[in-house]
Design a protein around this motif. Structure first.
Motif, PDB file in Angstrom:
ATOM      1  N   HIS A 287      -1.505   5.883 -10.361  1.00  0.00           N
ATOM      2  CA  HIS A 287      -2.203   6.427  -9.191  1.00  0.00           C
ATOM      3  C   HIS A 287      -2.743   7.815  -9.486  1.00  0.00           C
ATOM      4  CE1 HIS A 287      -1.052   3.469  -5.923  1.00  0.00           C
ATOM      5  NE2 HIS A 287      -0.413   3.007  -6.992  1.00  0.00           N
ATOM      6  N   LEU A 288      -1.997   8.623 -10.223  1.00  0.00           N
ATOM      7  CA  LEU A 288      -2.486   9.956 -10.590  1.00  0.00           C
ATOM      8  C   LEU A 288      -3.745   9.859 -11.440  1.00  0.00           C
ATOM      9  CD1 LEU A 288       0.890  11.756 -11.346  1.00  0.00           C
ATOM     10  CD2 LEU A 288      -0.724  12.350  -9.512  1.00  0.00           C
ATOM     11  N   TYR A 314      -7.318   1.740  -3.211  1.00  0.00           N
ATOM     12  CA  TYR A 314      -6.218   1.521  -2.275  1.00  0.00           C
ATOM     13  C   TYR A 314      -6.443   0.305  -1.389  1.00  0.00           C
ATOM     14  CZ  TYR A 314      -3.658   5.576  -3.781  1.00  0.00           C
ATOM     15  OH  TYR A 314      -2.917   6.443  -4.546  1.00  0.00           O
ATOM     16  N   ASN A 315      -7.683  -0.021  -1.084  1.00  0.00           N
ATOM     17  CA  ASN A 315      -7.955  -1.249  -0.331  1.00  0.00           C
ATOM     18  C   ASN A 315      -7.554  -2.482  -1.135  1.00  0.00           C
ATOM     19  OD1 ASN A 315      -8.890  -0.259   2.105  1.00  0.00           O
ATOM     20  ND2 ASN A 315     -11.011  -0.086   1.392  1.00  0.00           N
ATOM     21  N   PHE A 327       5.001   1.861  -1.237  1.00  0.00           N
ATOM     22  CA  PHE A 327       4.808   2.252   0.162  1.00  0.00           C
ATOM     23  C   PHE A 327       4.528   3.752   0.283  1.00  0.00           C
ATOM     24  CE2 PHE A 327       6.896  -1.842   0.933  1.00  0.00           C
ATOM     25  CZ  PHE A 327       6.118  -2.335   1.965  1.00  0.00           C
ATOM     26  N   PHE A 328       5.178   4.562  -0.554  1.00  0.00           N
ATOM     27  CA  PHE A 328       4.918   6.003  -0.519  1.00  0.00           C
ATOM     28  C   PHE A 328       3.480   6.306  -0.941  1.00  0.00           C
ATOM     29  CE2 PHE A 328       4.466   9.762  -3.257  1.00  0.00           C
ATOM     30  CZ  PHE A 328       4.617  10.760  -2.297  1.00  0.00           C
ATOM     31  N   LEU A 329       3.050   5.718  -2.055  1.00  0.00           N
ATOM     32  CA  LEU A 329       1.718   6.010  -2.583  1.00  0.00           C
ATOM     33  C   LEU A 329       0.614   5.512  -1.647  1.00  0.00           C
ATOM     34  CD1 LEU A 329       2.493   5.095  -6.297  1.00  0.00           C
ATOM     35  CD2 LEU A 329       2.013   7.387  -5.419  1.00  0.00           C
ATOM     36  N   GLN A 330       0.793   4.301  -1.106  1.00  0.00           N
ATOM     37  CA  GLN A 330      -0.195   3.774  -0.165  1.00  0.00           C
ATOM     38  C   GLN A 330      -0.206   4.604   1.115  1.00  0.00           C
ATOM     39  OE1 GLN A 330      -2.249   0.982  -0.838  1.00  0.00           O
ATOM     40  NE2 GLN A 330      -3.349   1.589   1.015  1.00  0.00           N
ATOM     41  N   HIS A 337      -6.586   9.606   4.756  1.00  0.00           N
ATOM     42  CA  HIS A 337      -7.865   8.903   4.669  1.00  0.00           C
ATOM     43  C   HIS A 337      -8.948   9.556   5.528  1.00  0.00           C
ATOM     44  CE1 HIS A 337     -10.820   5.699   5.581  1.00  0.00           C
ATOM     45  NE2 HIS A 337     -10.547   5.265   4.353  1.00  0.00           N
ATOM     46  N   VAL A 338      -8.657   9.795   6.780  1.00  0.00           N
ATOM     47  CA  VAL A 338      -9.653  10.332   7.713  1.00  0.00           C
ATOM     48  C   VAL A 338     -10.109  11.718   7.273  1.00  0.00           C
ATOM     49  CG1 VAL A 338     -10.059  11.098  10.088  1.00  0.00           C
ATOM     50  CG2 VAL A 338      -8.835   8.949   9.655  1.00  0.00           C
TER      51      VAL A 338
END
Length: 688
Positions: A287-288, A314-315, A327-330, A337-338
């Motif tokens: 993810h990084l 992420y989608n 779950f933490f990363l998502q 997001h916003v």
């Protein structure tokens, strides 16, 4: 059709016309290929039982050389055949070579044929009397060119058989990254040794060459560093949160975010996590890397492009969450997001490089009919710039019509050979007046003269810089470097200018050597290369035999699930690595059908396959011999558990166990054992 050479071309072909090995060094647009056609013609006319092979390093150059150069000038009196990985008759390469006077092929086709044990495919170097090697500066290290020439040099040193004449073509051999004259000379000598050739250039007709290939006006379009970057800062704060989620000793070893060095660090971190079977570290590292890619994109094109990359990533994963790490990363991305989307749309903080690029384009396209190329580092970058051009009102007002040109390959942004050819034709015909391209347009492609070439956010070597500059061949053309003041791209450009001059000095010094001194140097380098080659082959063979297949287990790189033994792996068609154990089916799920533009003699693609536990991409099913459905595996998405430890998969050729091949008879694979795998689907168990 008669071949007419310019004065400087006549000068550089003289060594080849004497039957001696040589490298022709002429700038992009100087007519190296036409000179090679002339040499091939004279060779075919004067050499008994002549047979010529023209080697290229990219698929699209096969048809280009055939259509534009060799067939028009040599096609009537001689039998010419073109082969590439896209050719359906490459399987009969050995037989068709025998019936041809001149073949044009990718170097990999010839390398495969030299190593083949099948009569209809196999050839030997001694079957040819002349090898023409395009873009021959690639003949070094582990390149396919150097594998072919390594075999050539070894045969020469051992005095085995009559070897073909060599003609290399290059716009620049480069310095090999060396910054001292002595080291640059060593590099040029090594290229000469690898090609068993002298290097020739024009001495008497330099003014004529400069008239044909004028140097463009070079301008540095420099922008100040972005004063405020709240979008980039927010990404970095999210990355810091991921750092805190990992063990503290891990994050302290990572270098500056938003750099290539940071990317290298997290790539190694992911490997370490896989080896330790520490999913928290491995997934955080993956993810990084995505966040770091977003920072690099933010530094190159628009903020919204960087946001979209993360959003798509992420989608694609939101329904594949396995544990607390996922779950933490998502959750981290979803919570931000916003705010990220709002920051990405704030025009006050947009990338200043784009504003500078817009000015450069407007200056060239506003008052005159222009044709230009923008070189960008990545396929993704070309698509982002294309979207920017097509949504930019000011650029549309001056009638800029853009097109993307990238290399062939795999992935969402790849371009097939047919689309490449249509894009270049449309550019040549004026339907498009701006190409946004990766390095594919720097080297070899038949691109018409341009009056604007822009290098945008690029970090490349001096060879690529010279080739890109050579695309600006129209009168009063401009070569623009868009870069940040004091940035890495600008420093690299200045370094490349120095290395370009150093290359010329190194070549001049090599050419000034006495014939005796040159021969001694080349002989020493070749003997050393042969020794190194023999030792390397011994080590490779030893590594391939290090473990028996029964000692090696494959595990999913995404969730560490044990999925099979290396005993289950077979190599078919000398390229596909498939699992023949019917029990393997329970470990994967199938997705959409794979469609390829090409058809193959013995197999066709089936559906994509992924881990049934974490949905990691594993490859695809292939339908072999029209009856057997076999899972074909991507080794990079597995890791190997061996007696010596755990090893992340990279390439099948590097695995440390012997991969059994399926026996073949005259008609194809022997199909002795069959195991049902459900209605209309079968696993084939080949005899060994």
């Amino acid at each position: 059709m008669e071949i007419t050479l310019r004065s400087y071309q006549e000068e550089v072909v003289q060594t080849a016309l004497k039957g001696e090995n040589s490298i022709i060094w002429l700038p992009t647009g100087g007519g190296k290929t036409r000179a090679a056609v002339y040499v091939a013609k004279k060779h075919l006319e004067t050499t008994a039982n002549a047979k010529v092979a023209v080697l290229v390093n990219k698929v699209h150059l096969v048809d280009q050389h055939f259509d534009k150069e060799f067939n028009p000038y040599l096609g009537k009196p001689y039998r010419i055949k073109a082969f590439s990985g896209d050719s359906n008759d490459k399987e009969l390469f050995g037989l068709l070579v025998k019936d041809s006077d001149l073949v044009i092929c990718t170097a990999q086709i010839l390398e495969n044929a030299l190593n083949s044990t099948e009569e209809e495919k196999r050839v030997d170097l001694t079957d040819f009397t002349l090898l023409i090697i395009d873009e021959c500066h690639h003949t070094q290290k582990e390149s396919v060119y150097n594998k072919i020439m390594g075999s050539y040099v070894e045969k020469k040193v051992r005095k085995e058989g009559k070897l073909p004449q060599i003609l290399g073509l290059t716009a620049s051999p480069g310095t090999g990254g060396n910054k001292s004259l002595d080291k640059a000379v060593e590099h040029v000598l090594q290229i000469c040794a690898n090609l068993d050739s002298v290097i020739v250039s024009t001495k008497d007709y330099t003014p004529a060459l400069k008239k044909v290939v004028p140097r463009p006006k070079k301008q540095y379009d420099i922008v100040e560093k972005r004063p405020l970057d709240p979008f980039g800062d927010h990404l970095k704060s999210m990355m810091s949160m991921i750092h805190e989620f990992m063990p503290p000793t891990v994050s302290r070893s990572l270098r500056e975010m938003g750099t290539q060095e940071y990317e290298a660090d997290v790539v190694e971190l992911e490997k370490a996590g896989v080896i330790e079977e520490n999913r928290l570290i491995a997934q955080c590292a993956l993810h990084l890397r995505e966040y770091n890619d977003a920072l690099l994109i933010n530094d190159t094109v628009r903020m919204v492009d960087a946001f979209n990359v993360l959003d798509e990533f992420y989608n694609s994963r939101k329904n594949k969450l396995l544990d607390g790490t996922d779950f933490f990363l998502q959750g981290l991305f979803d919570e931000n997001h916003v705010e990220l989307k709002q920051l990405a749309s704030d025009v006050r903080y947009e990338n200043p490089k784009l504003a500078r690029l817009q000015l450069t384009l407007l200056e060239e396209f506003r008052e005159k009919t222009s044709r230009g190329i923008i070189f960008s580092k990545t396929r993704r970058g070309t698509h982002c710039l294309y979207d920017w051009v097509n949504t930019n009102r000011e650029l549309l007002k001056v009638n800029i019509t853009a097109a993307i040109l990238t290399g062939t390959g795999s992935g969402a942004d790849h371009m097939n050979q047919g689309v490449q050819k249509r894009t270049i034709k449309n550019f040549r015909d004026g339907f498009h007046n701006l190409l946004i391209s990766t390095s594919v347009a720097e080297e070899g492609l038949d691109i018409p003269e341009c009056n604007l070439v822009v290098r945008y956010g690029l970090l490349t070597n001096e060879i690529a810089q010279q080739q890109a500059s050579g695309r600006a061949r129209a009168e009063n053309s401009v070569y623009s470097v868009v870069a940040e003041e004091g940035g890495r791209e600008l420093r690299r450009e200045f370094t490349n200018e120095y290395l370009e001059g150093l290359t010329s000095k190194a070549i001049d010094q090599v050419q000034r050597m006495s014939p005796r001194e040159f021969r001694i140097k080349i002989s020493e380098l070749q003997q050393m290369s042969v020794l190194i080659r023999i030792q390397a082959e011994g080590k490779r063979d030893e590594r391939k035999q290090r473990y028996s297949p029964a000692q090696v287990q494959l595990q999913c790189r995404g969730c560490f699930l044990h999925v099979c033994s290396a005993e289950d792996i077979r190599k078919i068609e000398n390229s596909h690595h498939v699992n023949i154990n019917p029990e393997f089916k329970r470990h994967y799920k199938t997705g959409g059908q794979v469609f390829l533009e090409r058809t193959f003699e013995d197999w066709e693609p089936g559906r994509v396959i992924s881990c049934s536990n974490c949905e990691k991409d594993w490859g695809l099913e292939i339908k072999f011999k029209m009856v057997a459905i076999l899972p074909c595996l991507k080794i990079k998405n597995f890791f190997l558990k061996t007696p010596g430890g755990k090893v992340p998969g990279k390439n099948w050729k590097d695995v440390e166990f012997q991969k059994p091949r399926c026996k073949r008879d005259g008609e194809g694979m022997e199909m002795d054992e069959w195991t049902p795998r459900g209605q209309n689907q079968i696993f084939l168990l080949p005899s060994l």
